[in-house]
Design a protein around this motif. Structure first.
Motif, PDB file in Angstrom:
ATOM      1  N   LEU A 230       6.015  -5.145  -4.191  1.00 17.32           N
ATOM      2  CA  LEU A 230       7.711  -5.912  -3.798  1.00 17.32           C
ATOM      3  C   LEU A 230       7.313  -7.285  -4.382  1.00 17.32           C
ATOM      4  CD1 LEU A 230       9.215  -5.278  -0.458  1.00 17.32           C
ATOM      5  CD2 LEU A 230       9.968  -4.767  -2.788  1.00 17.32           C
ATOM      6  N   LYS A 231       8.229  -7.870  -5.138  1.00 18.32           N
ATOM      7  CA  LYS A 231       8.162  -9.322  -5.480  1.00 18.32           C
ATOM      8  C   LYS A 231       8.184 -10.115  -4.252  1.00 18.32           C
ATOM      9  CE  LYS A 231      10.465  -8.560  -9.749  1.00 18.32           C
ATOM     10  NZ  LYS A 231      12.008  -8.388 -10.486  1.00 18.32           N
TER      11      LYS A 231
ATOM     12  N   ALA B 198       0.893  -1.291   0.055  1.00 17.23           N
ATOM     13  CA  ALA B 198       0.004   0.003  -0.023  1.00 17.23           C
ATOM     14  C   ALA B 198       0.789   1.492  -0.041  1.00 17.23           C
ATOM     15  CB  ALA B 198      -0.891  -0.181   1.134  1.00 17.23           C
ATOM     16  N   LYS B 199       1.879   1.105   0.657  1.00 13.02           N
ATOM     17  CA  LYS B 199       2.891   2.187   0.817  1.00 13.02           C
ATOM     18  C   LYS B 199       3.715   2.559  -0.420  1.00 13.02           C
ATOM     19  CE  LYS B 199       6.346   4.569   3.290  1.00 13.02           C
ATOM     20  NZ  LYS B 199       7.359   4.907   4.528  1.00 13.02           N
ATOM     21  N   ARG B 200       4.070   1.395  -1.165  1.00 10.46           N
ATOM     22  CA  ARG B 200       4.662   1.512  -2.486  1.00 10.46           C
ATOM     23  C   ARG B 200       3.804   2.129  -3.532  1.00 10.46           C
ATOM     24  NH1 ARG B 200       9.666  -1.017  -2.865  1.00 10.46           N
ATOM     25  NH2 ARG B 200       9.528  -1.405  -4.886  1.00 10.46           N
TER      26      ARG B 200
ATOM     27  N   SER C  30       9.876 -12.740  -3.318  1.00 10.20           N
ATOM     28  CA  SER C  30      11.207 -13.064  -2.591  1.00 10.20           C
ATOM     29  C   SER C  30      11.859 -11.901  -1.984  1.00 10.20           C
ATOM     30  CB  SER C  30      12.304 -13.550  -3.929  1.00 10.20           C
ATOM     31  OG  SER C  30      12.187 -12.669  -4.640  1.00 10.20           O
ATOM     32  N   GLU C  31      11.563 -10.609  -2.550  1.00 13.11           N
ATOM     33  CA  GLU C  31      12.183  -9.425  -2.194  1.00 13.11           C
ATOM     34  C   GLU C  31      11.404  -9.272  -0.757  1.00 13.11           C
ATOM     35  OE1 GLU C  31      12.984  -6.843  -5.871  1.00 13.11           O
ATOM     36  OE2 GLU C  31      10.974  -6.749  -5.129  1.00 13.11           O
ATOM     37  N   PHE C  32      10.219  -9.321  -0.685  1.00 11.37           N
ATOM     38  CA  PHE C  32       9.247  -9.148   0.630  1.00 11.37           C
ATOM     39  C   PHE C  32       9.720 -10.050   1.612  1.00 11.37           C
ATOM     40  CE2 PHE C  32       5.900 -10.483   3.132  1.00 11.37           C
ATOM     41  CZ  PHE C  32       5.356  -9.258   3.613  1.00 11.37           C
ATOM     42  N   LEU C  33      10.097 -11.417   1.312  1.00 12.31           N
ATOM     43  CA  LEU C  33      10.326 -12.298   2.340  1.00 12.31           C
ATOM     44  C   LEU C  33      11.677 -12.157   2.760  1.00 12.31           C
ATOM     45  CD1 LEU C  33       9.025 -15.371   0.811  1.00 12.31           C
ATOM     46  CD2 LEU C  33       8.074 -14.163   2.752  1.00 12.31           C
ATOM     47  N   ASN C  34      12.630 -11.595   1.885  1.00 11.79           N
ATOM     48  CA  ASN C  34      14.113 -10.990   2.423  1.00 11.79           C
ATOM     49  C   ASN C  34      13.805  -9.965   3.388  1.00 11.79           C
ATOM     50  OD1 ASN C  34      15.239 -12.983   1.063  1.00 11.79           O
ATOM     51  ND2 ASN C  34      15.618 -11.849  -0.953  1.00 11.79           N
ATOM     52  N   LEU C  35      12.866  -8.930   3.091  1.00 11.96           N
ATOM     53  CA  LEU C  35      13.018  -7.788   3.833  1.00 11.96           C
ATOM     54  C   LEU C  35      12.363  -8.272   5.485  1.00 11.96           C
ATOM     55  CD1 LEU C  35      13.008  -4.590   3.791  1.00 11.96           C
ATOM     56  CD2 LEU C  35      10.450  -4.913   3.126  1.00 11.96           C
ATOM     57  N   LEU C  36      11.449  -9.053   5.182  1.00  8.69           N
ATOM     58  CA  LEU C  36      10.812  -9.660   6.478  1.00  8.69           C
ATOM     59  C   LEU C  36      11.883 -10.273   7.421  1.00  8.69           C
ATOM     60  CD1 LEU C  36       7.628  -9.398   6.852  1.00  8.69           C
ATOM     61  CD2 LEU C  36       7.798 -12.141   6.347  1.00  8.69           C
ATOM     62  N   ARG C  37      12.788 -10.954   6.609  1.00  5.72           N
ATOM     63  CA  ARG C  37      13.801 -11.785   7.589  1.00  5.72           C
ATOM     64  C   ARG C  37      14.887 -10.815   8.146  1.00  5.72           C
ATOM     65  NH1 ARG C  37      16.063 -14.473   3.617  1.00  5.72           N
ATOM     66  NH2 ARG C  37      14.282 -15.829   3.409  1.00  5.72           N
TER      67      ARG C  37
END
Lengths: 451, 248
Positions: free
Chosen positions: B115-116, B105-107, B118-125
């Motif tokens: 975010l793709k 929503a912010k993006r 994998s990018e999202f999951l990396n950010l989460l981690r």
């Protein structure tokens, strides 16, 4: 002026011969008794305890046509229907209005030899006469219900789903009932499900409409479950808003059997679902789950009765409604524990979320217990969306509409998560989201089948 | 960064804020103290746009924008974040889906693509590690079954994910044991830089020790009645609020 009932009984009297000529013989044997029920009990009225929220007579007032000569459109549903559940491996069968249509090149002899046999009642009258005569109407005849009698009076064919015991492999059968045509039609559907001892069956029933005409369907489904058998029935209603849908589901469970019902009501202008489960054998387990997403002026009325006739059985009921606009949700769930049904365990929950000031929820959980060694509880809630949760989500940047949608979806997720067939759960979850987004019924890419 | 001028606000017909004035500059950490019921949480909720609170007078500008005209979600997109005093439980909405919806929503607001996966999951981690939040919390419902300490850590984790420029910590330290408080405060400090500011509501000296605020304000009966540096906070810890009340 003809009233709601006489317009059908007179039509039946006038066309009985044609109707019976075009019907499964096994159904013709039941019509006199059905007529007697209708003449004595009539159609249910709002004074009937089980029909307090559904005006059956008014809903039957319109002059619906009947397809007693069993004319079909000739459309190849098996070719045109592209909205199958992704990744689901199931034997697919179509019903056009109330005419069961077998797949092209369907090998009936092969079907009879397989673990799960699906044939029309008309075929079953010839091929499996003893089985069908033993079980058809065996549960419906125990109820003095006018709606079921009307179905029995007028229904001409249906499906038999016969799961044999001895196979460890689980079979999935999907029956898609499509209401189609340009004029208002009444359709009377019949389904008999037999699970022999030890059998295992997943049955998915999808009700849909093709076009915007008003339809009325009555459907009587009888499910006879033998010792140790496991039957799961999932019912999806995504018919159009002009549809009136009466459904009666009757279940009888033998020793140590399992039955699971997952109902998802997204469509129908007016829908009434009656479910009656008889736990007749010790150690039987029944789980009844329902989700309703209603908007506009929809009525979704569920009436359930579970009878614990013997001891050591368990029942679990979870029904959740999300009601928007001026929709009405009604839930009445009764658990009857008979005197001999000691060590019964029963749980019953109904929760309602009203998302507008004009939506209404009626909730009536009931326990009637005559045994003294039981563990039964029930609960019911009616509420609005949690404003604090809404603010929390909006503070994190989630738009208000999206936050509402997520919260509503979360509310019903508890029910959807009970569906253990993953492709079905994913599909139903997707449809729930489409309904919340107001996109249900929009055509999928590449498909011109549904309206 | 933030300018609050003569702010009056009512909730359920009762005036709680009675002319608050406060200026917070880039990179500054301000602590807001005050007795119970003085209006601290009300000020927080007015800043994030809780519709239960009605602003009757005054203005709030954030980086030159009138934020009173913005929805709560747009205030969030503009860079305002609140760590809630009592983070709400949302069963059925998984932390992962919740954060994905928030981030995307912010993006979208900023005109960026989602975010793709994998990018999202990396950010989460990456952001989980800031407050030591275990991976299994991400598959649970938002705050569902979280302990008090885990909820507060989850707030700082969300702050790390959303990278706000102005954060409100509404009693984030309350109910935390010493270790949890350290993790939360250190997590917050790791996210600080010369561009980010914060308004921290607290009753405890230990938070002052960790955060080393630039300013301390005392709110009483809906107005800021005393301002000072961190020493003011320690004085309140030792002497309470009465001595301030007597001088107002």
């Amino acid at each position: 002026m003809k009233n709601s009932l006489t317009q059908y009984t007179e039509l039946f009297a006038q066309y009985r011969q044609v109707l019976e000529q075009n019907a499964a013989p096994v159904l013709n044997n039941l019509r006199d008794a059905a007529l007697n029920v209708l003449n004595s009990a009539g159609l249910p009225t709002a004074k009937s305890e089980r029909y307090r929220y559904c005006d059956v007579q008014k809903l039957l007032e319109p002059d619906y046509g009947l397809n007693i000569r069993r004319v079909t459109s000739g459309r190849n549903l098996y070719r045109d229907f592209r909205c199958a559940i992704p990744k689901l491996e199931a034997d697919l069968f179509h019903t056009e209005n109330d005419v069961p249509v077998l797949p092209p090149d369907y090998d009936v002899r092969k079907a009879l030899a397989s673990d799960v046999c699906v044939v029309t009642l008309r075929q079953a009258s010839d091929l499996l006469p003893e089985i069908v005569q033993q079980h058809l109407h065996s549960l419906a005849s125990q109820h003095n219900d006018g709606l079921m009698a009307l179905n029995t009076l007028l229904s001409q064919d249906g499906w038999l789903v016969y799961a044999k015991g001895g196979s460890a492999q689980k079979h999935t059968v999907q029956v898609v009932n499509t209401a189609t045509g340009r004029t208002p039609m009444m359709m009377n559907r019949r389904l008999l499900v037999i699970a022999e001892p030890g059998a295992s069956l997943d049955l998915i029933l999808c009700d849909r409409t093709d076009g915007d005409a008003g339809f009325l369907s009555t459907q009587v489904t009888e499910v006879v479950i033998g010792e140790g058998a496991d039957v799961k029935v999932s019912v999806l209603d995504e018919t159009n808003q002009h549809t009136t849908r009466f459904s009666n589901l009757l279940v009888r469970q033998d020793v140590n059997s399992r039955f699971t019902l997952n109902e998802l009501t997204l469509g129908s202008g007016q829908s009434r679902s009656t479910t009656d489960v008889l736990l007749a054998g010790g150690g039987a387990y029944v789980e009844l789950n329902g989700t309703v997403i209603a908007d506009g002026s929809q009525l979704a009325d569920h009436n359930i009765e579970v009878v614990h006739a013997v001891g050591g059985c368990q029942s679990d009921m979870l029904y959740k409604y999300v009601l928007g606009d001026s929709s009405v949700g009604a839930f009445a769930g009764k658990v009857l524990v008979r005197q001999d049904a000691q060590q019964t365990i029963s749980q019953q929950t109904n929760a309602n979320l009203c998302t507008s000031d004009t939506a209404r929820a009626f909730s009536q959980p009931m326990l009637e217990i005559y045994a003294d060694d039981v563990k039964c509880n029930h609960g019911s809630t009616v509420g609005k969306l949690d404003e604090a949760a809404l603010l929390y989500m909006r503070q994190r940047g989630i738009e208000e509409n999206e936050a509402r949608l997520l919260l509503q979806h979360a509310f019903v997720n508890e029910v959807l998560e009970r569906i253990d067939l993953q492709p079905l759960r994913d599909r139903l979850s997707h449809l729930v989201e489409q309904k919340f987004r107001g996109r249900l019924g929009k055509r999928c890419k590449g498909c011109d089948f549904c309206g | 960064m933030l300018e609050i001028r003569n702010l009056h606000a009512v909730v359920e017909g009762k005036e709680i804020l009675k002319g608050v004035n406060l200026t917070i500059g880039d990179g500054e950490v301000h602590v807001l103290m005050g007795p119970n019921g003085s209006g601290k949480s009300t000020l927080s909720h007015v800043l994030v746009g809780n519709p239960r609170y009605e602003v009757t007078e005054g203005s709030i500008t954030f980086n030159g924008k009138d934020i009173l005209a913005l929805s709560p979600e747009d205030r969030s997109h503009e860079g305002i974040f609140m760590s809630f005093q009592a983070p709400i439980e949302i069963p059925g909405v998984s932390m992962t889906n919740f954060m994905r919806a928030a981030i995307n929503a912010k993006r979208k607001y900023l005109g960026l693509e989602p975010l793709k996966g994998s990018e999202f999951l990396n950010l989460l981690r990456e952001k989980r590690q800031i407050v030591g939040l275990d991976a299994h919390f991400m598959s649970r419902g938002v705050n569902e079954g979280f302990s008090g300490g885990e909820r507060k850590r989850n707030e700082i984790f969300q702050m790390a994910m959303l990278e706000p420029t102005f954060s409100i910590l509404d009693e984030t330290d309350s109910g935390l044991d010493v270790d949890a408080l350290r993790i939360v405060a250190e997590g917050f400090n790791r996210l600080r830089n010369e561009k980010t500011s914060a308004m921290v509501i607290t009753h405890y000296q230990r938070m002052l020790d960790y955060l080393k605020p630039d300013f301390v304000h005392v709110l009483m009966d809906g107005q800021i009645v005393r301002e000072g540096d961190a020493q003011l906070g320690y004085d309140i810890e030792n002497r309470g609020f009465d001595w301030i009340r007597e001088t107002v």
